[in-house]
Scaffold this motif. Structure first.
Motif, PDB file in Angstrom:
ATOM      1  N   ILE A  18       0.855  -1.193   0.000  1.00 45.86           N
ATOM      2  CA  ILE A  18       0.000   0.000   0.000  1.00 45.86           C
ATOM      3  C   ILE A  18       0.890   1.242   0.000  1.00 45.86           C
ATOM      4  O   ILE A  18       0.644   2.193  -0.732  1.00 45.86           O
ATOM      5  N   GLY A  19       1.946   1.209   0.804  1.00 47.76           N
ATOM      6  CA  GLY A  19       2.884   2.322   0.859  1.00 47.76           C
ATOM      7  C   GLY A  19       3.572   2.563  -0.474  1.00 47.76           C
ATOM      8  O   GLY A  19       3.860   3.712  -0.836  1.00 47.76           O
ATOM      9  N   GLN A  20       3.821   1.505  -1.229  1.00 46.25           N
ATOM     10  CA  GLN A  20       4.435   1.656  -2.550  1.00 46.25           C
ATOM     11  C   GLN A  20       3.483   2.347  -3.521  1.00 46.25           C
ATOM     12  O   GLN A  20       3.914   3.078  -4.402  1.00 46.25           O
ATOM     13  N   LYS A  21       2.198   2.118  -3.346  1.00 42.34           N
ATOM     14  CA  LYS A  21       1.205   2.771  -4.204  1.00 42.34           C
ATOM     15  C   LYS A  21       0.998   4.230  -3.826  1.00 42.34           C
ATOM     16  O   LYS A  21       0.568   5.037  -4.636  1.00 42.34           O
ATOM     17  N   PHE A  22       1.289   4.558  -2.556  1.00 45.13           N
ATOM     18  CA  PHE A  22       1.130   5.923  -2.053  1.00 45.13           C
ATOM     19  C   PHE A  22       2.422   6.371  -1.374  1.00 45.13           C
ATOM     20  O   PHE A  22       2.457   6.555  -0.155  1.00 45.13           O
ATOM     21  N   PRO A  23       3.493   6.545  -2.152  1.00 42.52           N
ATOM     22  CA  PRO A  23       4.761   6.942  -1.540  1.00 42.52           C
ATOM     23  C   PRO A  23       4.682   8.349  -0.956  1.00 42.52           C
ATOM     24  O   PRO A  23       3.867   9.164  -1.381  1.00 42.52           O
TER      25      PRO A  23
END
Length: 147
Positions: A18-23
């Motif tokens: 999820i963090g990779q999608k919303f850096p």
């Protein structure tokens, strides 16, 4: 339900994806909730944004065809534990704060609020809230004795 190390790692991996999608960025994404959907039949853990667009998914083998009546309660407890340990990752998401991570069943019904990302906010859940009314009543009675 005792979660295996593999299950915990899968949930942690989902949090990181999820963090990779919303850096982290200077102009955070406007999003109010991340919806985690768990299917008791397929064992899937899916993450969605507010527009119901899928962010990521994984299959937790321990959850496949789990027929426990308290399945979602146990999953919510486990997810809260993992999310709490992953708070630095979640708080660095490039999403405008405050945002929530909520648990839903496979029919999109909200089951539990799992995490609030807002820096200083504290989540009060389950066991902590159980006897709050009685505690407040006792506190008030003791306070009024001194008046």
């Amino acid at each position: 339900m005792k979660a295996s190390e593999q299950t915990i790692q899968q949930i942690e991996r989902t949090v990181r994806k999820i963090g990779q999608k919303f850096p982290s960025t200077e102009t955070p994404t406007l999003l109010t909730d991340i919806h985690l959907r768990v299917s008791q039949d397929s064992g899937e853990l899916l993450a969605f944004d507010d527009d119901d667009a899928e962010i990521t998914r994984c299959v937790v083998e321990e959850w496949i065809e789990n027929k426990d009546d308290d399945f979602y309660e146990k999953v919510a407890t486990l997810l809260r534990q993992v999310l709490k340990r992953q708070n630095k990752v979640i708080d660095s998401y490039g999403i405008l704060k405050p945002f929530h991570i909520v648990l839903e069943d496979d029919e999109k019904e909200s089951i539990a609020e799992l995490y609030i990302a807002d820096g200083d906010t504290v989540i009060i859940t389950g066991a902590l809230m159980e006897n709050l009314d009685q505690d407040l009543d006792s506190f008030f009675e003791d306070l009024m004795k001194d008046v």
